[in-house]
Design a protein around this motif. Structure first.
Motif, PDB file in Angstrom:
ATOM      1  N   ILE A  50       6.278  -9.656  -3.649  1.00  0.00           N
ATOM      2  CA  ILE A  50       6.085  -8.266  -3.231  1.00  0.00           C
ATOM      3  C   ILE A  50       4.703  -7.756  -3.654  1.00  0.00           C
ATOM      4  N   ARG A  51       4.276  -8.165  -4.852  1.00  0.00           N
ATOM      5  CA  ARG A  51       2.963  -7.743  -5.340  1.00  0.00           C
ATOM      6  C   ARG A  51       1.856  -8.255  -4.406  1.00  0.00           C
ATOM      7  N   GLN A  52       1.979  -9.487  -3.931  1.00  0.00           N
ATOM      8  CA  GLN A  52       0.962 -10.025  -3.041  1.00  0.00           C
ATOM      9  C   GLN A  52       0.940  -9.269  -1.716  1.00  0.00           C
ATOM     10  N   VAL A  53       2.120  -8.965  -1.179  1.00  0.00           N
ATOM     11  CA  VAL A  53       2.187  -8.174   0.054  1.00  0.00           C
ATOM     12  C   VAL A  53       1.561  -6.798  -0.173  1.00  0.00           C
ATOM     13  N   ALA A  54       1.850  -6.199  -1.344  1.00  0.00           N
ATOM     14  CA  ALA A  54       1.296  -4.881  -1.661  1.00  0.00           C
ATOM     15  C   ALA A  54      -0.223  -4.933  -1.807  1.00  0.00           C
ATOM     16  N   LYS A  55      -0.747  -6.014  -2.389  1.00  0.00           N
ATOM     17  CA  LYS A  55      -2.204  -6.166  -2.511  1.00  0.00           C
ATOM     18  C   LYS A  55      -2.862  -6.199  -1.132  1.00  0.00           C
ATOM     19  N   ASP A  56      -2.224  -6.925  -0.202  1.00  0.00           N
ATOM     20  CA  ASP A  56      -2.772  -7.001   1.152  1.00  0.00           C
ATOM     21  C   ASP A  56      -2.761  -5.627   1.822  1.00  0.00           C
ATOM     22  N   LEU A  57      -1.678  -4.882   1.612  1.00  0.00           N
ATOM     23  CA  LEU A  57      -1.590  -3.530   2.195  1.00  0.00           C
ATOM     24  C   LEU A  57      -2.608  -2.591   1.562  1.00  0.00           C
ATOM     25  N   LEU A  58      -2.803  -2.722   0.250  1.00  0.00           N
ATOM     26  CA  LEU A  58      -3.776  -1.877  -0.430  1.00  0.00           C
ATOM     27  C   LEU A  58      -5.182  -2.136   0.107  1.00  0.00           C
ATOM     28  N   ALA A  59      -5.502  -3.407   0.344  1.00  0.00           N
ATOM     29  CA  ALA A  59      -6.824  -3.749   0.890  1.00  0.00           C
ATOM     30  C   ALA A  59      -7.044  -3.108   2.256  1.00  0.00           C
ATOM     31  N   GLN A  60      -5.968  -2.994   3.052  1.00  0.00           N
ATOM     32  CA  GLN A  60      -6.073  -2.369   4.371  1.00  0.00           C
ATOM     33  C   GLN A  60      -6.153  -0.846   4.283  1.00  0.00           C
ATOM     34  N   SER A  61      -5.589  -0.274   3.211  1.00  0.00           N
ATOM     35  CA  SER A  61      -5.388   1.178   3.145  1.00  0.00           C
ATOM     36  C   SER A  61      -6.439   1.916   2.335  1.00  0.00           C
ATOM     37  N   ARG A  62      -7.105   1.233   1.432  1.00  0.00           N
ATOM     38  CA  ARG A  62      -7.972   1.942   0.497  1.00  0.00           C
ATOM     39  C   ARG A  62      -9.376   2.123   1.055  1.00  0.00           C
ATOM     40  N   GLN A  63      -9.868   3.343   0.957  1.00  0.00           N
ATOM     41  CA  GLN A  63     -11.257   3.672   1.294  1.00  0.00           C
ATOM     42  C   GLN A  63     -11.804   4.559   0.182  1.00  0.00           C
ATOM     43  N   GLY A  64     -12.476   3.927  -0.796  1.00  0.00           N
ATOM     44  CA  GLY A  64     -12.968   4.690  -1.937  1.00  0.00           C
ATOM     45  C   GLY A  64     -11.813   5.300  -2.703  1.00  0.00           C
TER      46      GLY A  64
ATOM     47  N   LEU B 266      -9.687   7.305  -1.415  1.00  0.00           N
ATOM     48  CA  LEU B 266      -8.702   7.700  -0.403  1.00  0.00           C
ATOM     49  C   LEU B 266      -7.759   6.538  -0.111  1.00  0.00           C
ATOM     50  N   LEU B 267      -6.455   6.839  -0.074  1.00  0.00           N
ATOM     51  CA  LEU B 267      -5.447   5.863   0.326  1.00  0.00           C
ATOM     52  C   LEU B 267      -4.909   6.306   1.688  1.00  0.00           C
ATOM     53  N   LEU B 268      -5.232   5.556   2.728  1.00  0.00           N
ATOM     54  CA  LEU B 268      -4.863   5.930   4.087  1.00  0.00           C
ATOM     55  C   LEU B 268      -3.354   5.850   4.297  1.00  0.00           C
ATOM     56  N   ALA B 269      -2.826   6.829   5.019  1.00  0.00           N
ATOM     57  CA  ALA B 269      -1.382   6.877   5.266  1.00  0.00           C
ATOM     58  C   ALA B 269      -0.964   5.960   6.414  1.00  0.00           C
ATOM     59  N   GLU B 270      -1.817   5.778   7.399  1.00  0.00           N
ATOM     60  CA  GLU B 270      -1.450   5.078   8.629  1.00  0.00           C
ATOM     61  C   GLU B 270      -0.915   3.657   8.380  1.00  0.00           C
ATOM     62  N   PRO B 271      -1.601   2.800   7.591  1.00  0.00           N
ATOM     63  CA  PRO B 271      -1.080   1.437   7.403  1.00  0.00           C
ATOM     64  C   PRO B 271       0.222   1.383   6.611  1.00  0.00           C
ATOM     65  N   LEU B 272       0.594   2.501   5.951  1.00  0.00           N
ATOM     66  CA  LEU B 272       1.756   2.486   5.061  1.00  0.00           C
ATOM     67  C   LEU B 272       2.968   3.227   5.619  1.00  0.00           C
ATOM     68  N   LYS B 273       2.783   3.978   6.693  1.00  0.00           N
ATOM     69  CA  LYS B 273       3.834   4.898   7.131  1.00  0.00           C
ATOM     70  C   LYS B 273       5.126   4.208   7.534  1.00  0.00           C
TER      71      LYS B 273
ATOM     72  N   TYR C 131      -5.706  15.004   5.385  1.00  0.00           N
ATOM     73  CA  TYR C 131      -5.333  14.669   6.769  1.00  0.00           C
ATOM     74  C   TYR C 131      -5.148  13.160   6.925  1.00  0.00           C
ATOM     75  N   GLU C 132      -5.997  12.363   6.251  1.00  0.00           N
ATOM     76  CA  GLU C 132      -5.945  10.901   6.410  1.00  0.00           C
ATOM     77  C   GLU C 132      -4.921  10.229   5.513  1.00  0.00           C
ATOM     78  N   GLY C 133      -4.608  10.845   4.354  1.00  0.00           N
ATOM     79  CA  GLY C 133      -3.686  10.187   3.425  1.00  0.00           C
ATOM     80  C   GLY C 133      -3.681  10.869   2.072  1.00  0.00           C
ATOM     81  N   LEU C 134      -3.818  10.089   0.989  1.00  0.00           N
ATOM     82  CA  LEU C 134      -3.814  10.614  -0.377  1.00  0.00           C
ATOM     83  C   LEU C 134      -5.188  10.408  -0.994  1.00  0.00           C
ATOM     84  N   GLU C 135      -5.692  11.453  -1.638  1.00  0.00           N
ATOM     85  CA  GLU C 135      -7.009  11.375  -2.264  1.00  0.00           C
ATOM     86  C   GLU C 135      -6.901  11.585  -3.760  1.00  0.00           C
ATOM     87  N   MET C 136      -7.486  10.660  -4.525  1.00  0.00           N
ATOM     88  CA  MET C 136      -7.506  10.780  -5.979  1.00  0.00           C
ATOM     89  C   MET C 136      -8.630  11.716  -6.389  1.00  0.00           C
TER      90      MET C 136
END
Length: 511
Positions: free
Chosen positions: A242-256, A258-265, A322-327
């Motif tokens: 599961i951690r490996q799958v989550a790492k792949d999703l994080l790589a697709q979702s993270r922009q600085g 910002l964590l994009l909502a679209e790849p995770l919805k 609008y795009e997702g979650l921002e730290m």
């Protein structure tokens, strides 16, 4: 026959989990108890088959009096009989320092023990020229108890895995074996071991679980602890996937930030929470104080309106955009307290105490004349520096652009920013590390490293002493003492005997 069969099963487990390779050094942490003694004897018996070099480390904590010395002498004698190189290292001073930092005694002892093992393994690896593993003797029953311990305190899938079979240098060859198998192995060898009286003290949470909870579960199934331990191994494999799958999703979702909502919805909630867990790791070292409740609140934030936010520890907050979650760092309304004190020569001469914001700690700064006969303290919370090498007025402050450390004896420099990045210090924490500075030259990043340039040497005349205790020191709780039969050494001092579980049959130990 049973002994050989069990040895074979452990060897297969080692090969299956890729724990040891031929030529490796294996450093065994041996307390003198049944499990660690069994691990030492097993690895000694299998050293030729596994193709390993073997050493033993006994860590002496200095908090159990004569019983602690009894364990030390027992381990030393065992290693002499087997022809294994052994070192006993005391962590008494380190443990006292950690206690002053308001760390629980049991956890402080564990951290000190792991630090010693790591330091010794690294030193031996340079000498050996091959990787060095640290072998610990946890078995399936220990793993089952760990999983239960995590469950009752609240945990996710990572906690349910118990202890990993390997992590970095650390390996656990007995994790698929039961306590009964380990004890039967010792009995078959005729091997004695020591018993730690504190293992029965139910003031410790772990002991209360072992002696009061596990017996009730074993009334339902005698193998309950071992079954839980093996289930933890299985859940560990699930967690890794599961951690490996989550790492792949994080790589697709993270922009600085910002964590994009679209790849995770369209992902299940538990997987989104795992992605969030990995995302937060970039901001909070060790994910301290981040709970399941925080992850669930962040997951719900995906479905919230733009502008909503969740407050996290350490002044962090996460906002729905609008795009997702921002730290957002330092955006929670909690301002960082300022820290900037320039020490006068008079203050340093007389000694001065400065509180550290947000920590409950303070720094004491003083100076004195140096005598080469003095022993430089190795304690984490006490530092000595060469006062005469300091060119400017000493400042206690937070970081600024241009700060640097000297990291080699020849004067090689590294920017503080690069050092923090290499040490994986989160961006939020970097701004809250107190620094003792000589202009832009960092003397000590408190809690991290010191600058090589200011180390005491043969030319040192005056010492700048820095002490980092806590405002509210705590006492070490009294531990039960062991009522031991004693022998008398040649020096006349009493040495407690080991608690004998079965008489030694020395004919079974090849010379």
């Amino acid at each position: 026959m049973q002994q050989a069969k069990w040895e074979e099963s452990v060897c297969r487990f080692i090969e299956q989990e890729d724990l040891i390779h031929p030529g490796d050094g294996v450093l065994v942490g041996v307390s003198g108890g049944a499990d660690s003694v069994a691990l030492l004897r097993f690895l000694w018996q299998m050293r030729d088959r596994l193709g390993i070099c073997l050493r033993c480390i006994h860590v002496e904590h200095g908090i159990r009096g004569q019983e602690s010395l009894r364990d030390q002498y027992f381990v030393e004698e065992l290693c002499r009989d087997l022809g294994i190189e052994e070192r006993t290292i005391s962590v008494k001073d380190r443990l006292q320092d950690a206690v002053l930092a308001q760390t629980a005694v049991e956890e402080a002892a564990r951290e000190a023990r792991y630090a010693v093992l790591t330091q010794e393994a690294e030193a031996w690896e340079k000498e050996l020229g091959h990787p060095v593993r640290i072998a610990l003797a946890h078995h399936a029953g220990d793993n089952g108890e760990t999983m239960l311990f995590h469950l009752v305190r609240g945990t996710g899938l990572e906690g349910m895995r118990g202890m990993p079979v390997k992590r970095g240098r650390i390996i656990r060859p007995f994790l698929s074996s039961s306590r009964a198998q380990v004890e039967a192995y010792l009995a078959g060898l005729g091997q004695t071991y020591c018993q730690d009286s504190t293992n029965t003290d139910i003031h410790y949470d772990r002991n209360r679980l072992r002696h009061q909870v596990m017996p009730e579960l074993q009334k339902i199934n005698a193998q309950a602890g071992d079954h839980l331990g093996r289930e933890a191994l299985y859940l560990g494999q699930v967690a890794d996937y599961i951690r490996q799958v989550a790492k792949d999703l994080l790589a697709q979702s993270r922009q600085g930030d910002l964590l994009l909502a679209e790849p995770l919805k369209d992902q299940p909630s538990f997987l989104r929470c795992q992605v969030l867990y990995l995302w937060l790791a970039a901001y909070v070292a060790g994910l301290r104080d981040i709970s399941t409740a925080h992850l669930e609140a962040l997951d719900q934030l995906f479905a919230a309106q733009t502008g909503r936010r969740v407050e996290l520890p350490y002044g962090l907050s996460v906002a729905r955009t609008y795009e997702g979650l921002e730290m957002r760092c330092g955006d929670s309304g909690l301002e960082k307290e300022d820290l900037c004190h320039t020490f006068s020569a008079e203050e340093i001469q007389e000694g001065i105490r400065i509180p550290l914001p947000e920590t409950g700690k303070y720094i004491e700064v003083s100076s004195f004349s140096y005598d080469p006969k003095m022993e430089i303290p190795r304690k984490f919370y006490t530092k000595w520096f060469d006062y005469d090498k300091i060119k400017n007025a000493i400042q206690l402050r937070y970081r600024r652009k241009g700060d640097y450390l000297t990291v080699t004896a020849s004067g090689g420099r590294k920017s503080l920013q690069d050092y923090f990045v290499n040490e994986k210090v989160s961006r939020w924490e970097r701004d809250r590390v107190p620094l003792l500075c000589d202009g832009d030259h960092v003397i000590w990043a408190v809690g991290y490293r010191i600058s090589t340039y200011y180390k005491v040497d043969d030319h040192t005349k005056r010492i700048l002493k820095i002490l980092l205790p806590t405002i509210l020191p705590i006492a070490i709780p009294a531990l039960p003492r062991f009522a031991a039969v004693t022998d008398v050494t040649s020096s006349g001092s009493e040495v407690p005997k080991a608690t004998i579980v079965k008489p030694i049959n020395r004919s079974l130990i090849p010379k």
